[in-house]
Enzyme design. Structure first.
Site, short mmCIF file in Angstrom:
data_model
loop_
_atom_site.label_atom_id
_atom_site.label_comp_id
_atom_site.label_asym_id
_atom_site.label_seq_id
_atom_site.Cartn_x
_atom_site.Cartn_y
_atom_site.Cartn_z
N GLU A 110 3.18 19.83 1.90
CA GLU A 110 3.84 18.58 2.35
C GLU A 110 3.81 17.55 1.22
O GLU A 110 2.96 17.61 0.34
CB GLU A 110 3.09 18.01 3.57
N ASP A 111 4.72 16.59 1.32
CA ASP A 111 4.71 15.49 0.36
C ASP A 111 3.66 14.45 0.74
O ASP A 111 2.86 14.01 -0.07
CB ASP A 111 6.10 14.85 0.24
N ASP A 114 1.40 10.77 6.77
CA ASP A 114 1.40 9.34 7.06
C ASP A 114 0.72 9.15 8.42
O ASP A 114 -0.50 9.08 8.50
CB ASP A 114 2.85 8.85 7.02
N PHE A 164 5.18 1.82 1.16
CA PHE A 164 6.23 2.83 1.20
C PHE A 164 6.37 3.41 -0.21
O PHE A 164 6.76 2.70 -1.14
CB PHE A 164 7.55 2.25 1.69
N ARG A 177 14.33 10.87 -5.22
CA ARG A 177 13.35 11.97 -5.14
C ARG A 177 13.02 12.49 -6.53
O ARG A 177 11.98 13.12 -6.73
CB ARG A 177 13.90 13.13 -4.30
#
Ligand code: IMP
Ligand code: MG
Length: 188
Positions: A110-111, A114, A164, A177
């Site tokens: 996963e990136d 959160d 963010f 990205r």
């Protein structure tokens, strides 16, 4: 080949603030790769790196090259139902795996974790397909926002503050990205 180094590649309006630079990313990803290679030395043939589209692809591409085992790659596409900006935890699979994972050793890549709602749903879904083992590797974690205590990140790159973040796979409205570093959006 060297990537164009920040801040030369940035946006004009409200430029992103660099949080984790290209070199720090590569150093940490190499460490994660070495750790995974040690842990899965006996299972390289049965190892699948499972990238969660689209945010994980840049990280996954680098990570895979730091793991000298005959692993395979697959991808899963997911989207949150409902509110576009807030994770709801109700997730829809938009693109499924190409092959079964039964009896395979799976590492979900996963990136960012959160709230943890997306990954919680995904890990539960994958567990029903009876992999030999199932672990989670995430480049980033925002602990201040994580709602699900039961989410365990087995391999973690960096802990980030509650901002963010963008770049290295993470997007702002599908863009940026391809920034070769992690930045954050100023003022958020
Ligand atoms: P969660 O369900 O709240 O853990 O959300 C996880 C997903 O939301 C991640 O896989 C990202 O795609 C996206 N996301 C969460 N935080 C950020 C951020 O700071 N920047 C970009 N995308 C984010
Ligand atoms: Mg994602």
């Amino acid at each position: 080949m060297a990537f164009p180094s920040p801040p030369s590649w940035n946006r004009q309006d409200k430029p992103f603030v660099e949080l984790i630079g290209t070199e720090a990313l590569q150093t940490r990803i190499a460490e994660l790769g070495a750790e995974i290679a040690r842990d899965y030395a006996e299972y390289g043939d049965e190892l699948i790196l499972l990238g969660v589209l689209k945010g994980s692809v840049i990280f996954l591409a680098d990570l895979a090259r730091y793991i000298p085992l005959p692993l395979s790659l697959d991808f899963i596409g997911i989207a949150s139902y409902g509110d576009e900006t807030q994770s709801t935890g109700v997730v829809k699979i938009t693109q499924d795996l190409t092959r079964p994972i039964e009896h395979k050793h799976v590492i979900v890549v996963e990136d960012i974790v959160d709230t943890g709602l997306t990954v919680h749903y995904l890990m539960n879904n994958l567990a029903t397909r009876h992999p030999a083992s199932l672990k989670l590797c995430s480049l980033l974690h925002k602990p201040s926002r994580t709602l699900r205590d039961e989410v365990t990140i087995d391999y973690l790159g960096f802990t980030v503050p509650n901002k963010f973040v963008v770049g290295f796979g993470l997007d702002v409205a599908q863009k940026y990205r391809n920034l070769p570093y992690i930045g954050y959006v100023p003022g958020e």
